[in-house]
Design a protein around this motif. Structure first.
Motif, PDB file in Angstrom:
ATOM      1  N   ARG A   1     -24.878  98.803 -96.740  1.00  0.00           N
ATOM      2  CA  ARG A   1     -25.217  98.124 -97.990  1.00  0.00           C
ATOM      3  C   ARG A   1     -23.973  97.555 -98.654  1.00  0.00           C
ATOM      4  O   ARG A   1     -22.955  98.230 -98.772  1.00  0.00           O
ATOM      5  CB  ARG A   1     -25.902  99.096 -98.949  1.00  0.00           C
ATOM      6  CG  ARG A   1     -26.212  98.519-100.330  1.00  0.00           C
ATOM      7  CD  ARG A   1     -26.877  99.558-101.194  1.00  0.00           C
ATOM      8  NE  ARG A   1     -27.084  99.115-102.564  1.00  0.00           N
ATOM      9  CZ  ARG A   1     -27.545  99.904-103.536  1.00  0.00           C
ATOM     10  NH1 ARG A   1     -27.859 101.170-103.281  1.00  0.00           N
ATOM     11  NH2 ARG A   1     -27.702  99.432-104.757  1.00  0.00           N
ATOM     12  N   LYS A   2     -24.083  96.323 -99.098  1.00  0.00           N
ATOM     13  CA  LYS A   2     -23.069  95.690 -99.933  1.00  0.00           C
ATOM     14  C   LYS A   2     -23.672  95.470-101.310  1.00  0.00           C
ATOM     15  O   LYS A   2     -24.778  94.931-101.433  1.00  0.00           O
ATOM     16  CB  LYS A   2     -22.619  94.361 -99.329  1.00  0.00           C
ATOM     17  CG  LYS A   2     -21.951  94.503 -97.961  1.00  0.00           C
ATOM     18  CD  LYS A   2     -20.693  95.352 -98.028  1.00  0.00           C
ATOM     19  CE  LYS A   2     -20.018  95.456 -96.680  1.00  0.00           C
ATOM     20  NZ  LYS A   2     -18.824  96.332 -96.710  1.00  0.00           N
ATOM     21  N   HIS A   3     -22.948  95.877-102.343  1.00  0.00           N
ATOM     22  CA  HIS A   3     -23.494  95.894-103.701  1.00  0.00           C
ATOM     23  C   HIS A   3     -22.561  95.201-104.663  1.00  0.00           C
ATOM     24  O   HIS A   3     -21.350  95.436-104.664  1.00  0.00           O
ATOM     25  CB  HIS A   3     -23.698  97.346-104.146  1.00  0.00           C
ATOM     26  CG  HIS A   3     -24.025  97.506-105.596  1.00  0.00           C
ATOM     27  ND1 HIS A   3     -25.305  97.330-106.095  1.00  0.00           N
ATOM     28  CD2 HIS A   3     -23.238  97.806-106.662  1.00  0.00           C
ATOM     29  CE1 HIS A   3     -25.287  97.530-107.408  1.00  0.00           C
ATOM     30  NE2 HIS A   3     -24.050  97.818-107.771  1.00  0.00           N
ATOM     31  N   THR A   4     -23.139  94.298-105.495  1.00  0.00           N
ATOM     32  CA  THR A   4     -22.433  93.737-106.644  1.00  0.00           C
ATOM     33  C   THR A   4     -23.354  93.850-107.844  1.00  0.00           C
ATOM     34  O   THR A   4     -24.496  94.301-107.729  1.00  0.00           O
ATOM     35  CB  THR A   4     -22.048  92.265-106.426  1.00  0.00           C
ATOM     36  OG1 THR A   4     -23.247  91.459-106.405  1.00  0.00           O
ATOM     37  CG2 THR A   4     -21.269  92.065-105.132  1.00  0.00           C
TER      38      THR A   4
ATOM     39  N   ASP B   1     -31.732 103.269-106.615  1.00  0.00           N
ATOM     40  CA  ASP B   1     -31.599 101.843-106.927  1.00  0.00           C
ATOM     41  C   ASP B   1     -32.754 100.979-106.433  1.00  0.00           C
ATOM     42  O   ASP B   1     -33.331 100.197-107.198  1.00  0.00           O
ATOM     43  CB  ASP B   1     -30.296 101.295-106.339  1.00  0.00           C
ATOM     44  CG  ASP B   1     -29.072 101.733-107.131  1.00  0.00           C
ATOM     45  OD1 ASP B   1     -29.233 102.438-108.150  1.00  0.00           O
ATOM     46  OD2 ASP B   1     -27.953 101.386-106.710  1.00  0.00           O
TER      47      ASP B   1
ATOM     48  N   THR C   1     -26.322  91.423-106.972  1.00  0.00           N
ATOM     49  CA  THR C   1     -26.916  91.308-105.634  1.00  0.00           C
ATOM     50  C   THR C   1     -26.706  92.577-104.820  1.00  0.00           C
ATOM     51  O   THR C   1     -25.652  93.220-104.908  1.00  0.00           O
ATOM     52  CB  THR C   1     -26.293  90.129-104.861  1.00  0.00           C
ATOM     53  OG1 THR C   1     -26.408  88.942-105.636  1.00  0.00           O
ATOM     54  CG2 THR C   1     -26.984  89.928-103.517  1.00  0.00           C
ATOM     55  N   ASP C   2     -27.723  92.918-104.029  1.00  0.00           N
ATOM     56  CA  ASP C   2     -27.590  93.909-102.966  1.00  0.00           C
ATOM     57  C   ASP C   2     -27.978  93.257-101.658  1.00  0.00           C
ATOM     58  O   ASP C   2     -28.975  92.516-101.596  1.00  0.00           O
ATOM     59  CB  ASP C   2     -28.514  95.109-103.208  1.00  0.00           C
ATOM     60  CG  ASP C   2     -27.934  96.103-104.189  1.00  0.00           C
ATOM     61  OD1 ASP C   2     -26.875  96.680-103.876  1.00  0.00           O
ATOM     62  OD2 ASP C   2     -28.538  96.295-105.260  1.00  0.00           O
TER      63      ASP C   2
ATOM     64  N   LYS D   1     -23.892 102.871-100.319  1.00  0.00           N
ATOM     65  CA  LYS D   1     -23.205 102.433-101.536  1.00  0.00           C
ATOM     66  C   LYS D   1     -22.232 103.504-102.016  1.00  0.00           C
ATOM     67  O   LYS D   1     -21.077 103.201-102.375  1.00  0.00           O
ATOM     68  CB  LYS D   1     -24.234 102.119-102.623  1.00  0.00           C
ATOM     69  CG  LYS D   1     -23.647 101.759-103.981  1.00  0.00           C
ATOM     70  CD  LYS D   1     -24.751 101.647-105.024  1.00  0.00           C
ATOM     71  CE  LYS D   1     -24.172 101.498-106.432  1.00  0.00           C
ATOM     72  NZ  LYS D   1     -25.240 101.486-107.454  1.00  0.00           N
TER      73      LYS D   1
ATOM     74  N   ASP E   1     -28.604 103.731-100.617  1.00  0.00           N
ATOM     75  CA  ASP E   1     -27.874 104.342-101.733  1.00  0.00           C
ATOM     76  C   ASP E   1     -26.672 105.135-101.235  1.00  0.00           C
ATOM     77  O   ASP E   1     -25.589 105.100-101.832  1.00  0.00           O
ATOM     78  CB  ASP E   1     -28.805 105.266-102.527  1.00  0.00           C
ATOM     79  CG  ASP E   1     -29.432 104.580-103.727  1.00  0.00           C
ATOM     80  OD1 ASP E   1     -29.304 103.344-103.827  1.00  0.00           O
ATOM     81  OD2 ASP E   1     -30.048 105.275-104.559  1.00  0.00           O
TER      82      ASP E   1
END
Length: 340
Positions: free
Chosen positions: A235-238, A210, A241-242, A322, A319
């Motif tokens: 890591r926070k993922h939407t 990513d 946004t990361d 995530k 990654d």
């Protein structure tokens, strides 16, 4: 490269091909070249705007003294093969570099016969290991544009090959050389850095991990001001946004925000014992190109292997975080799993 071939086996296969370095060691090769008035530069990969920008600067009839003597004389166009947004640009960029006096060649071997140093510009990092190997075997310095590879294991393999042939290399985002980023790194603005928050676009490309594809810019900015020593990431993922939070071994916290919506911009804030400072603004490729020319002249990479590999381990660990639903992931675990 065939994924069924282990990366170390690939290096050994290349070495057994009987090419290797000449009996003249790399130090002698650089002494011979650095004494010349001019070193000829070749490009691998005409699928990125970087190839055009670098050629324009180096081949400018009124080239500045700090870039003079390193004209781009030849290019091998075939960079990306699987990324349509990249390979579709090759015909246009080929014509543009030809207009700047660059000869187009049919193979990397032909390119290496004509040049003293190489810019590996192929946009697809998955091709970098296979394209870098013959350059290392020729004993010629090579700058590898971001991302250094399409996987952490390939990044490790590139440095293994570099060391096998005793030919140094380096990779860098141009954001590393923003004026404020370097002043912060050198302790000139805010003293010792106690933490930092950086941001950049983080567009995704299915052929790459990513953050390797575009988030690398903001991640490298973070490491430029924080230095090495990151132990773990979360890591926070939407969709848009990361946010990656890194904890350094001395307890400092550094964060990277990758954006896929809104305005595309680069920057951040560094915090130090004597205040805080903005990391940007970003003003283009030129400061990086000056460093590349210095590297070609001296053979001394301006960024060390350890820092480069830690940056890519940080992104691979992000990654993995995530994949684990936002759990904390240690970098040493990820590095070992990649074969480091």
């Amino acid at each position: 490269m065939d994924s069924s071939v282990d990366r170390r086996d690939f290096i050994k296969m290349a070495a057994s091909a009987g090419l290797g370095l000449s009996l003249q060691g790399p130090a002698s090769l650089w002494r011979d070249r650095s004494s010349r008035a001019e070193m000829k530069v070749g490009i691998i990969g005409l699928d990125t705007s970087h190839s055009i920008a670098f050629t324009k600067a180096l081949n400018d009839p009124n080239v500045a003294p700090d870039l003079a003597g390193f004209p781009v004389v030849a290019a091998y166009p075939k960079g990306s093969l699987r990324i349509e947004s990249s390979y579709s640009r090759i015909p246009k960029y080929t014509e543009q570099v030809k207009e700047m006096g660059v000869e187009i060649v049919d193979s990397i071997d032909e390119l290496l016969d004509k040049v003293d140093a190489v810019l590996l510009e192929t946009n697809d990092g998955n091709r970098h290991l296979e394209q870098a190997i013959p350059v290392f075997m020729s004993g010629k310095p090579v700058f590898i544009d971001k991302p250094i590879a399409g996987s952490l294991s390939d990044a490790i393999a590139i440095f293994e090959a570099s060391e096998r042939y005793n030919v140094p290399t380096f990779c860098s985002s141009s954001l590393r050389y923003m004026e404020n980023a370097q002043a912060i790194r050198n302790g000139e603005l805010i003293g010792k850095v106690t933490g930092a928050d950086t941001y950049s676009p983080a567009l995704l490309e299915k052929t790459h991990p990513d953050l390797f594809w575009y988030g690398i810019h903001g991640v490298e900015t973070l490491f430029t001001v924080m230095g090495t020593g990151c132990e773990s990431v979360v890591r926070k993922h939407t969709a848009d946004t990361d946010v990656v939070v890194g904890t350094w071994e001395d307890g400092r916290i550094g964060t990277f925000r990758g954006r896929r919506s809104g305005q595309h911009s680069y920057g951040g804030t560094a915090f130090g014992e004597e205040g805080e400072a903005q990391v940007g603004p970003y003003r283009g490729y030129r400061p990086l190109l000056v460093k590349i020319v210095e590297f070609f002249r001296t053979g001394v990479p301006p960024v060390g292997k350890e820092e480069i590999l830690e940056i890519y381990t940080f992104m691979e660990a992000a990654d993995e975080s995530k994949r684990r639903g936002g759990e904390e992931v240690r970098l040493d675990e990820v590095f070992r799993n990649a074969g480091g």
